[in-house]
Each structure stands twice: as structure tokens, then as C-alpha cells.
Design an enzyme around this catalytic site. Structure first.
Site, PDB file in Angstrom:
ATOM      1  N   ARG A  34       0.842  -1.203   0.000  1.00  0.00           N
ATOM      2  CA  ARG A  34       0.000   0.000   0.000  1.00  0.00           C
ATOM      3  C   ARG A  34       0.871   1.244   0.000  1.00  0.00           C
ATOM      4  NH1 ARG A  34      -2.159   2.673   4.882  1.00  0.00           N
ATOM      5  NH2 ARG A  34      -3.771   4.154   4.286  1.00  0.00           N
ATOM      6  N   ARG A  75      -9.277  18.704   9.210  1.00  0.00           N
ATOM      7  CA  ARG A  75      -8.242  18.835  10.244  1.00  0.00           C
ATOM      8  C   ARG A  75      -8.240  20.214  10.867  1.00  0.00           C
ATOM      9  NH1 ARG A  75      -4.618  14.730   9.874  1.00  0.00           N
ATOM     10  NH2 ARG A  75      -4.898  13.424   8.029  1.00  0.00           N
TER      11      ARG A  75
END
Ligand code: G6P
Length: 483
Positions: A34, A75
Site C-alpha cells: 500500500r 483537520r
């Protein structure tokens, strides 16, 4: 010969970038590497991908590459002094107008102004994966006034979720759109879309990928509460994808950890039922970031997913930034093999009582029924163009290995994710038709998978090209003359 059926996805990062570590990961059993687009530059990813492909080829292995888009993670911005400490009962503001670099004990900037519109008084916000919790008490034009419910440290750029989900950020950011082009250029095998809300988000990603010339199969990360709100929402998202990931980090924060395991089991079952592959991810062996051994709870977590017939289990920080990346892959491999010795069912009821819609699916399912009920069958050979036939076979619970025989690099890598499916490079078109069965069985004899006297099932179509053409199942007795 025992083959591990549950596959291992490992995230690459600083801890696993060197050729030495990467090679050891491959030897330890890495099936899918990944590449996390949240970190690193396109050049970093390209270099890693090239190395994975080179080292896998050196060991005669087929490791798929999975790109993971960053997505619209909401965020907080940065603090003047990097971090603050919040106490229960404190007042704290999240502001879209405050400086992005000068958060204080009272207020911090946010990079997603729509958060203010999306939230209402009474909503609970979870920061840093739920380590800090605050409730909205007042809503201004450009800020939310919150009361801290669970205090703790809060530092730069930590994520924000809302309990119950429902934040409106679209799934693909400008960065994701640029990364889709990079993924196409890199010929990645899988591409994971973060925070998709519904099928439309997946369709949009697929359109952009196709326009960029990419052939990656798309993975929907199931991580929003609304994606699992009901069966219709979940199945819609699964149908629009080629595979799904139970992305337990954000999902657990939004739905609460108590329901997570039940929902995980449901996602695995639904994905398999809808003929898609499924990856179980996040914090599977978290303690191995600093320890060479998993905890009992982690062993149990990995085994539980394997017993539920997930296609793959995944490592994140353990292999990307941990101290024991190789040991983490070895531990996962060991635990999966152990769990597979105790299958929770020997017979599959998948699609029993259902009608089949396609000829190739009928053959695939007849093959599995036969393999599971005819003692002596040691292997299945599926001549495949795209990997579709073995994918359908591997939705059925079985302990018989399925070998995807294909000449195509993409399909060879792709099937690395499917439970119980292994690649054998093979080009039937290069052989006279009456030699194909023998040549295919010889490949398994050469690998020590079968021996004379064993039975093997082989599937194929009338022509040796074209996906979807499978219309034949042959039961072959190893050692007898074959045509
Ligand atoms: C290979 C075989 C064909 C078969 C096809 C199925 O090309 O030689 O006979 O029809 O695979 O491919 P699929 O992508 O549907 O699994």
C-alpha cells in the site's frame, strides 16, 4: 502443501523503504503493498513501486500495488507552540477565520469552513481519533464555540470527526485528482478512495481514473457513518466499487467502537455476497509499532477477520513507521494460517437457492461446489483474462487453492488480493488447443502442488481471449493423458 488463504496488505513508509526490508517483507508473505498518498511525493511513490515490482519478480512473486488517496480528512490547523493541553470543561473555539499557524489555548484555525455550517449546537466533535471530545455550545458566523467533554493533548493538524458522521466534504480533493493521474501513470493495480459517501463518489473517481488511462480496480474505504447507516447505503457503495476496505480508524470514531466489530462482520459478508473483495484494516497489530510480538487481543483481531473470510488483513503504521515491519508481516501470516486450520464452515451456502445471471459465474460456482464435495481435488486452475473468474470462485468458502493462470501482468498482480487465489503466469494462446490442459497441470506438478493420482479442476472458455468467456469446467486426473 498448505497455502495461506488470507492475504496481507502492508503499508510502505520510512520503516520499509530500503531494498533490504522490502525484500524481507516480500519473503515474509507480503501480497499487496500500500502506497499512502497522504505522505510523500509522486517520485517517492514511483521509486517504491518500481522497487516492489523488481524485488517481487526476483522472487517469482506477484505483489499488487494499492494507492490510497488522502481524501478530505477534516483537520485543525497549527498551534503557536505545536500543542496544547485541554481539560474537561474548558471552552475552545474552532474558527475558519483564525490564523492557520497561530492556534492558542482558546482557539485554533480549521481548513474546512463548511464545518461551521455542517454542525449544530449539541453536536459532538471528536478530535485526534476521539482522544479529545468537545460539544458545540454556540455557533458563530465563522466559528464553533465548544465545551471540552474529554480533555487531553491536542497538537498540529489533528483530524476532526463528528459523532454520527454527516460532514459534507466531497470525497475527492484537488490533491486526490492530481494523485489519480499519478496512479494511472504508475499503472497501480488498486486505488483506494477515502471517505466516499455513496456510489456517486465512486463513479466520479472511476471516471477520472479512466480518463487518465488508469486500469486500477477501485477500493471504497468504508469510514463514514452514513456509509453503514443501512443496508441500502452500504450495498450501493459496495456495488459501485471493485473492492472495499473496512477502514476502522475513522469508522470507529464516527459510529463508536462498541459497534465496530459487528459492522466489520457485516461489511465482510456483504462485500463477499456482492462478489467484491474486502480488506480489513487499521490498528490490527498496533502494538508491534514498538514490540516484536503482537498482543493476544491483536492476534484475536486478525484471526477473527480471517475466520470471517476477509480477503486480506492490513498493516498501517506497523509496517510503514514501526520498529518491526518484517515481524509484523510474519506475525500476520502465522496467525492467518493458524486461524484457517479451524474454518468456521466447511460448506458454503453462498448463492444456494439463487439464480445465476452469467454463464461464467455458473461455471465458477459449479467448480467450487465440485471442489468442495469431491474428495481428491487438490487444486483449481482458472484460465483467466482479468481475474474475474477466480474472483467469483473465491467468494465461495473452500480450502482448495485456486490458481489464476493468465499471461497478463495486471491480472497476475490483481488476484494477489483475492482470498485463496494464487498466480501462475501462463499463455494458453501460445499452445495448440489439445495441449493446454496438460501444460497447465504440468505447471502445478512442477510447483509440487499436485502429484499423480490427484484431481484438478480446470475452467476456460472456447477462445483464449476475452473476459467473460468461461464456459467449460474439466475434471482432470493427474497422470492420465489429457486433451
Ligand atoms: C482466458 C481463457 C479463456 C477464458 C477467459 C476468462 O482468456 O483462455 O478461455 O474465457 O480467460 O477470463 P475472465 O477475465 O472472464 O476470468
Amino acid at each position: 502443501m498448505t497455502f495461506r488463504r488470507t492475504k496481507i496488505v502492508a503499508t510502505l513508509g520510512p520503516a520499509s523503504n530500503s531494498p533490504e526490508v522490502l525484500e524481507q517483507l516480500i519473503i515474509a508473505g507480503l501480497d499487496v503493498a500500500r502506497l499512502n498518498f497522504s505522505h510523500g511525493t509522486p517520485d517517492d511513490h514511483k521509486a517504491r513501486a518500481a522497487l516492489v515490482r523488481e524485488l517481487a519478480a526476483k522472487h517469482g512473486r506477484h505483489v499488487a500495488l494499492l494507492g490510497d488517496l488522502q481524501g478530505p480528512k477534516i483537520r485543525i490547523a497549527k498551534f503557536e507552540n505545536k500543542r496544547i493541553e485541554l481539560k474537561e470543561g474548558d471552552l475552545f473555539r474552532l474558527s475558519s477565520s483564525h490564523s492557520r499557524t497561530a492556534g492558542t489555548q482558546e482557539v485554533v484555525g480549521i481548513d474546512y469552513p463548511a464545518l461551521i455550517q455542517d454542525c449544530d449546537v449539541g453536536d459532538e466533535l471528536l478530535l485526534d481519533d476521539g482522544r479529545v471530545v468537545m460539544r458545540v455550545e454556540l455557533k458563530g458566523a465563522d466559528e464553533l464555540h465548544c465545551r471540552v467533554v474529554i480533555g487531553g493533548p491536542l497538537s498540529d493538524n489533528k483530524g476532526i470527526n463528528r459523532r454520527g458522521g454527516g460532514l459534507t466534504a466531497p470525497a475527492l480533493t484537488d490533491k486526490d485528482k492530481a494523485d489519480i493521474k499519478v496512479a494511472a501513470e504508475m499503472e497501480l493495480d488498486y486505488l483506494a478512495v477515502s471517505f466516499p459517501r455513496d456510489a456517486a463518489d465512486m463513479d466520479y473517481a472511476r471516471r477520472l481514473l479512466t480518463e487518465a488511462g488508469g486500469t486500477a480496480w477501485l477500493v471504497a474505504k468504508i469510514e463514514r457513518a452514513e456509509a453503514v447507516a443501512d443496508d441500502e447505503a452500504l450495498d450501493g457503495l459496495i456495488r459501485a466499487s471493485d473492492a472495499v476496505m473496512v477502514a476502522r480508524g475513522d469508522l470507529a470514531v464516527e459510529i463508536g467502537d462498541a459497534e465496530l466489530v459487528g459492522i466489520q462482520k457485516k461489511i465482510i459478508a456483504h462485500a463477499r455476497r456482492l462478489n467484491k473483495a474486502v480488506i480489513t484494516a487499521t490498528q490490527m497489530m498496533e502494538s508491534m509499532i514498538h514490540s516484536p510480538m503482537p498482543t493476544r487481543a491483536e492476534v484475536s483481531d486478525v484471526a477473527n477477520a480471517a475466520l470471517d473470510y476477509t480477503d486480506a488483513v492490513m498493516l498501517s503504521a506497523e509496517s510503514a513507521a514501526g520498529e518491526y515491519p518484517v515481524e509484523a508481516v510474519q506475525a500476520m501470516a502465522r496467525v492467518c494460517l493458524g486461524a484457517e486450520k479451524h474454518p468456521t464452515s466447511k460448506q458454503s451456502s453462498h448463492r444456494l437457492g439463487r439464480t445465476f445471471e452469467r454463464c461464467d459465474e455458473s461455471i465458477a460456482l459449479a467448480t467450487m461446489y465440485t471442489a468442495n464435495h469431491f474428495p481428491g481435488v487438490k487444486a483449481i486452475i482458472s484460465l483467466t483474462e482479468s481475474g474475474y473468474s477466480p474472483l467469483i470462485m473465491s467468494r465461495i468458502r473452500s480450502s482448495i487453492p485456486i490458481f489464476a493462470f493468465t499471461p497478463h501482468r495486471e491480472a497476475q498482480a490483481r488476484v494477489a488480493l483475492f482470498r485463496g487465489v494464487y498466480t501462475v503466469p501462463f499463455d494458453p494462446a501460445s499452445l495448440p488447443a489439445n495441449k493446454v490442459s496438460q501444460a497447465a497441470v504440468d505447471e502445478l506438478l512442477k510447483r509440487g502442488v499436485v502429484e499423480p493420482g490427484d484431481w484438478v479442476i480446470l475452467t476456460k472458455g472456447d477462445s483464449y481471449h476475452g473476459t467473460g468467456g468461461t464456459n467449460t469446467m474439466k475434471i482432470l486426473h493427474v497422470g492420465d493423458p489429457m486433451v
